[in-house]
Design a protein around this motif. Structure first.
Motif, PDB file in Angstrom:
ATOM      1  N   LEU A 237       0.853  -1.189   0.000  1.00 18.62           N
ATOM      2  CA  LEU A 237       0.000   0.000   0.000  1.00 18.62           C
ATOM      3  C   LEU A 237       0.890   1.240   0.000  1.00 18.62           C
ATOM      4  O   LEU A 237       1.810   1.348   0.815  1.00 18.62           O
ATOM      5  N   THR A 238       0.621   2.160  -0.905  1.00 15.05           N
ATOM      6  CA  THR A 238       1.396   3.403  -0.937  1.00 15.05           C
ATOM      7  C   THR A 238       0.450   4.569  -1.199  1.00 15.05           C
ATOM      8  O   THR A 238      -0.754   4.378  -1.413  1.00 15.05           O
ATOM      9  N   GLY A 239       0.991   5.787  -1.171  1.00 17.20           N
ATOM     10  CA  GLY A 239       0.165   6.946  -1.496  1.00 17.20           C
ATOM     11  C   GLY A 239       0.115   7.988  -0.399  1.00 17.20           C
ATOM     12  O   GLY A 239       0.988   8.059   0.470  1.00 17.20           O
ATOM     13  N   ILE A 259      -2.020  -6.996   3.233  1.00 13.99           N
ATOM     14  CA  ILE A 259      -1.125  -5.849   3.022  1.00 13.99           C
ATOM     15  C   ILE A 259       0.163  -6.186   3.765  1.00 13.99           C
ATOM     16  O   ILE A 259       0.247  -6.058   4.986  1.00 13.99           O
ATOM     17  N   VAL A 260       1.164  -6.651   3.033  1.00 14.83           N
ATOM     18  CA  VAL A 260       2.394  -7.143   3.671  1.00 14.83           C
ATOM     19  C   VAL A 260       3.465  -6.053   3.758  1.00 14.83           C
ATOM     20  O   VAL A 260       4.519  -6.283   4.358  1.00 14.83           O
ATOM     21  N   ALA A 261       3.206  -4.912   3.150  1.00 17.44           N
ATOM     22  CA  ALA A 261       4.168  -3.799   3.197  1.00 17.44           C
ATOM     23  C   ALA A 261       3.436  -2.510   2.874  1.00 17.44           C
ATOM     24  O   ALA A 261       2.363  -2.530   2.258  1.00 17.44           O
ATOM     25  N   ASP A 262       4.017  -1.398   3.284  1.00 15.00           N
ATOM     26  CA  ASP A 262       3.457  -0.094   2.911  1.00 15.00           C
ATOM     27  C   ASP A 262       4.573   0.931   2.917  1.00 15.00           C
ATOM     28  O   ASP A 262       5.641   0.692   3.503  1.00 15.00           O
ATOM     29  N   THR A 263       4.309   2.055   2.267  1.00 13.44           N
ATOM     30  CA  THR A 263       5.271   3.170   2.296  1.00 13.44           C
ATOM     31  C   THR A 263       4.525   4.465   2.629  1.00 13.44           C
ATOM     32  O   THR A 263       4.844   5.525   2.106  1.00 13.44           O
ATOM     33  N   VAL A 264       3.534   4.347   3.487  1.00 11.71           N
ATOM     34  CA  VAL A 264       2.684   5.485   3.851  1.00 11.71           C
ATOM     35  C   VAL A 264       3.287   6.197   5.062  1.00 11.71           C
ATOM     36  O   VAL A 264       3.873   5.563   5.938  1.00 11.71           O
ATOM     37  N   CYS A 265       3.112   7.515   5.134  1.00  9.20           N
ATOM     38  CA  CYS A 265       3.763   8.287   6.213  1.00  9.20           C
ATOM     39  C   CYS A 265       3.156   8.009   7.588  1.00  9.20           C
ATOM     40  O   CYS A 265       3.783   8.291   8.603  1.00  9.20           O
ATOM     41  N   THR A 266       1.933   7.471   7.628  1.00  3.71           N
ATOM     42  CA  THR A 266       1.360   7.077   8.923  1.00  3.71           C
ATOM     43  C   THR A 266       1.517   5.572   9.142  1.00  3.71           C
ATOM     44  O   THR A 266       0.939   5.014  10.059  1.00  3.71           O
ATOM     45  N   GLY A 267       2.286   4.935   8.273  1.00  5.89           N
ATOM     46  CA  GLY A 267       2.585   3.513   8.414  1.00  5.89           C
ATOM     47  C   GLY A 267       4.074   3.320   8.608  1.00  5.89           C
ATOM     48  O   GLY A 267       4.685   3.977   9.455  1.00  5.89           O
ATOM     49  N   SER A 268       4.693   2.474   7.766  1.00  7.34           N
ATOM     50  CA  SER A 268       6.087   2.091   8.019  1.00  7.34           C
ATOM     51  C   SER A 268       7.082   3.225   7.806  1.00  7.34           C
ATOM     52  O   SER A 268       8.173   3.200   8.367  1.00  7.34           O
ATOM     53  N   ARG A 269       6.736   4.229   6.975  1.00  9.77           N
ATOM     54  CA  ARG A 269       7.712   5.315   6.787  1.00  9.77           C
ATOM     55  C   ARG A 269       7.916   6.139   8.046  1.00  9.77           C
ATOM     56  O   ARG A 269       8.891   6.871   8.160  1.00  9.77           O
ATOM     57  N   TRP A 270       6.999   6.000   9.024  1.00 12.33           N
ATOM     58  CA  TRP A 270       7.166   6.763  10.270  1.00 12.33           C
ATOM     59  C   TRP A 270       8.287   6.183  11.139  1.00 12.33           C
ATOM     60  O   TRP A 270       8.879   6.881  11.936  1.00 12.33           O
ATOM     61  N   PHE A 271       8.565   4.864  10.963  1.00 19.03           N
ATOM     62  CA  PHE A 271       9.491   4.232  11.920  1.00 19.03           C
ATOM     63  C   PHE A 271      10.605   3.398  11.282  1.00 19.03           C
ATOM     64  O   PHE A 271      11.417   2.817  11.990  1.00 19.03           O
ATOM     65  N   VAL A 317       5.798  -9.139  -3.050  1.00 23.21           N
ATOM     66  CA  VAL A 317       4.552  -8.414  -3.318  1.00 23.21           C
ATOM     67  C   VAL A 317       4.104  -8.678  -4.756  1.00 23.21           C
ATOM     68  O   VAL A 317       4.902  -8.651  -5.686  1.00 23.21           O
ATOM     69  N   GLN A 318       2.790  -8.929  -4.924  1.00 23.02           N
ATOM     70  CA  GLN A 318       2.256  -9.215  -6.258  1.00 23.02           C
ATOM     71  C   GLN A 318       1.646  -7.981  -6.940  1.00 23.02           C
ATOM     72  O   GLN A 318       1.513  -7.937  -8.146  1.00 23.02           O
ATOM     73  N   GLY A 319       1.193  -7.021  -6.126  1.00 24.80           N
ATOM     74  CA  GLY A 319       0.557  -5.841  -6.706  1.00 24.80           C
ATOM     75  C   GLY A 319       0.617  -4.680  -5.723  1.00 24.80           C
ATOM     76  O   GLY A 319       0.897  -4.848  -4.534  1.00 24.80           O
ATOM     77  N   ILE A 320       0.378  -3.478  -6.258  1.00 25.29           N
ATOM     78  CA  ILE A 320       0.452  -2.258  -5.446  1.00 25.29           C
ATOM     79  C   ILE A 320      -0.887  -1.528  -5.498  1.00 25.29           C
ATOM     80  O   ILE A 320      -1.485  -1.402  -6.568  1.00 25.29           O
ATOM     81  N   VAL A 321      -1.350  -1.062  -4.348  1.00 33.04           N
ATOM     82  CA  VAL A 321      -2.509  -0.164  -4.304  1.00 33.04           C
ATOM     83  C   VAL A 321      -1.986   1.224  -3.973  1.00 33.04           C
ATOM     84  O   VAL A 321      -1.338   1.420  -2.939  1.00 33.04           O
ATOM     85  N   ASN A 322      -2.231   2.175  -4.867  1.00 33.35           N
ATOM     86  CA  ASN A 322      -1.766   3.552  -4.683  1.00 33.35           C
ATOM     87  C   ASN A 322      -2.973   4.427  -4.379  1.00 33.35           C
ATOM     88  O   ASN A 322      -3.780   4.724  -5.244  1.00 33.35           O
ATOM     89  N   LYS A 323      -3.099   4.830  -3.100  1.00 35.24           N
ATOM     90  CA  LYS A 323      -4.249   5.634  -2.682  1.00 35.24           C
ATOM     91  C   LYS A 323      -3.861   7.113  -2.651  1.00 35.24           C
ATOM     92  O   LYS A 323      -2.926   7.503  -1.948  1.00 35.24           O
ATOM     93  N   SER A 324      -4.574   7.914  -3.423  1.00 28.53           N
ATOM     94  CA  SER A 324      -4.332   9.364  -3.392  1.00 28.53           C
ATOM     95  C   SER A 324      -5.556  10.050  -2.823  1.00 28.53           C
ATOM     96  O   SER A 324      -6.682   9.708  -3.188  1.00 28.53           O
ATOM     97  N   LEU A 325      -5.317  11.010  -1.980  1.00 31.62           N
ATOM     98  CA  LEU A 325      -6.438  11.844  -1.555  1.00 31.62           C
ATOM     99  C   LEU A 325      -6.876  12.717  -2.727  1.00 31.62           C
ATOM    100  O   LEU A 325      -6.053  13.067  -3.585  1.00 31.62           O
ATOM    101  N   LEU A 326      -8.138  13.069  -2.749  1.00 35.61           N
ATOM    102  CA  LEU A 326      -8.655  13.934  -3.804  1.00 35.61           C
ATOM    103  C   LEU A 326      -7.844  15.239  -3.835  1.00 35.61           C
ATOM    104  O   LEU A 326      -7.547  15.812  -2.776  1.00 35.61           O
TER     105      LEU A 326
END
Length: 373
Positions: A237-239, A259-271, A317-326
């Motif tokens: 999960l990213t975005g 969801i085995v990994a993420d690069t979200v600022c409120t997820g793993s990128r925080w730590f 990882v088999q696929g990526i979900v990229n969530k963007s805020l509007l």
């Protein structure tokens, strides 16, 4: 069974809220901060209580439209809405913000204008190459922040307290990294939504108490048996920022995938990084925060793609979900690069905090997962 039951999670949040009220009554200053570039260690060492401001929901977003135009960033609107009614935000004495994307540069002005709160805007160079002049300018901003917090709390600065805060935060990061690593297992030992909830709790509770809780959770994680379900897809999960109250996407994804990994600022990128303790602590702080895995709003942001690539390879990882805020152009524009740079299927979704398109979102995610199976 959930690793951290919802009832217990809500209990810990409510208990902390009461504690913060009590601390404030005793004269302690509660300092809210936005963004993972905000140096929590300096806030702690200055004698204030740091609280990350990462809550957002649809009601708050609507309320925020009293202060920002309707087509502004949903997170910024919701943050202003929170200051109007959320009990946690109403305890905040001052705010530390970082000039990242354009809307986050405007948010402090609106907080001060509408809620009369003092805000320190930390200057972060938009370009991320660590040239000496950029690092020294950023370090000077950290020293200014120290002075500003000192005038707020009235406490004399002590470098020893800063080193203690750095040590505590590093311990916290290491424990969260261990918990995150359990997602790499087959099957993952912890769900993505649980990890996001635990990270949010880590930005609210005092570090020592959070460390005790993490020790308890880690013993449960590694003791738990698991059964591999070959039908479940492994996703990254990213975005844009995923707020503490925005779990809809994760819940729908986790109906049929992990969801085995993420690069979200409120997820793993925080730590996921660790701060080195240096003889001159402000030089070390400047290097750490300046060089964090970059947000999409910084250029160049090759390190963000390197981190995604590394996670994809290590965790199969088999696929990526990229969530963007509007209206979040910074992350919307990365979609094309994600496809080119990483080379695995990407599902792009965007939206605000409303639930209007829930069924459409579920259909798109189910189709994406079916394609990956």
């Amino acid at each position: 069974m959930a690793l951290l039951e919802r009832k217990r999670l809500e209990g810990l949040r409510a208990e902390r809220l009461e504690e913060l009220k009590s601390l404030k009554a005793q004269g302690k200053k509660v300092v809210g901060y936005f963004c993972l570039y905000a140096p929590v260690e300096i806030i702690q060492a200055a004698g204030a209580v740091p609280v990350r401001l990462a809550r957002a929901d649809y009601q708050s977003e609507l309320e925020g439209e009293r202060f920002l135009r309707a087509d502004a960033c949903p997170f910024c609107k919701a943050s202003l809405g929170k200051f109007a009614h959320d009990p946690l935000y109403q305890l905040i004495d001052a705010v530390v913000s970082v000039n990242t994307c354009d809307m986050m540069r405007r948010l402090p002005e609106s907080i001060t204008a509408n809620f009369s709160l003092p805000v320190f805007s930390l200057y972060l160079p938009r370009t991320s190459e660590p040239f000496p002049n950029r690092l020294s300018a950023f370090q000077a901003g950290l020293v200014d922040l120290k002075e500003w917090l000192g005038s707020l709390t009235g406490q004399e600065w002590q470098n020893e307290r800063l080193k203690e805060a750095i040590n505590e935060m590093n311990q916290l990061r290491r424990k969260l990294q261990e918990l995150d690593q359990s997602r790499a297992e087959k099957p993952p030992k912890i769900r993505g939504g649980e990890l996001f909830d635990i990270v949010a709790l880590a930005t609210l509770l005092p570090p020592r108490r959070m460390l005790n809780l993490l020790n308890e959770l880690l013993s449960m994680v590694w003791a738990a048996p698991g059964t591999v379900d070959k039908n479940r897809v492994r996703l990254l999960l990213t975005g844009s920022i995923l707020s503490e109250e925005d779990r809809t996407l994760i819940e729908i994804v986790e109906e049929g995938a992990d969801i085995v990994a993420d690069t979200v600022c409120t997820g793993s990128r925080w730590f996921h990084e660790e701060l080195k303790v240096e003889e001159e602590p402000f030089a070390g702080l400047a290097r750490f925060y300046f060089n964090r895995t970059p947000c999409a709003c910084r250029r160049p942001n090759n390190a963000l793609f390197d981190y995604i690539r590394e996670q994809v390879q290590e965790r199969k990882v088999q696929g990526i979900v990229n969530k963007s805020l509007l209206y979040c152009d910074a992350y919307r524009f990365e979609g094309k690069w994600l496809r080119q740079e990483i080379g695995i299927p990407v599902l792009e979704v965007d939206g605000d905090y409303s639930q209007e398109n829930l069924q459409q979102l579920r259909t798109r995610i189910e189709a994406f997962l079916e394609m990956l199976r």
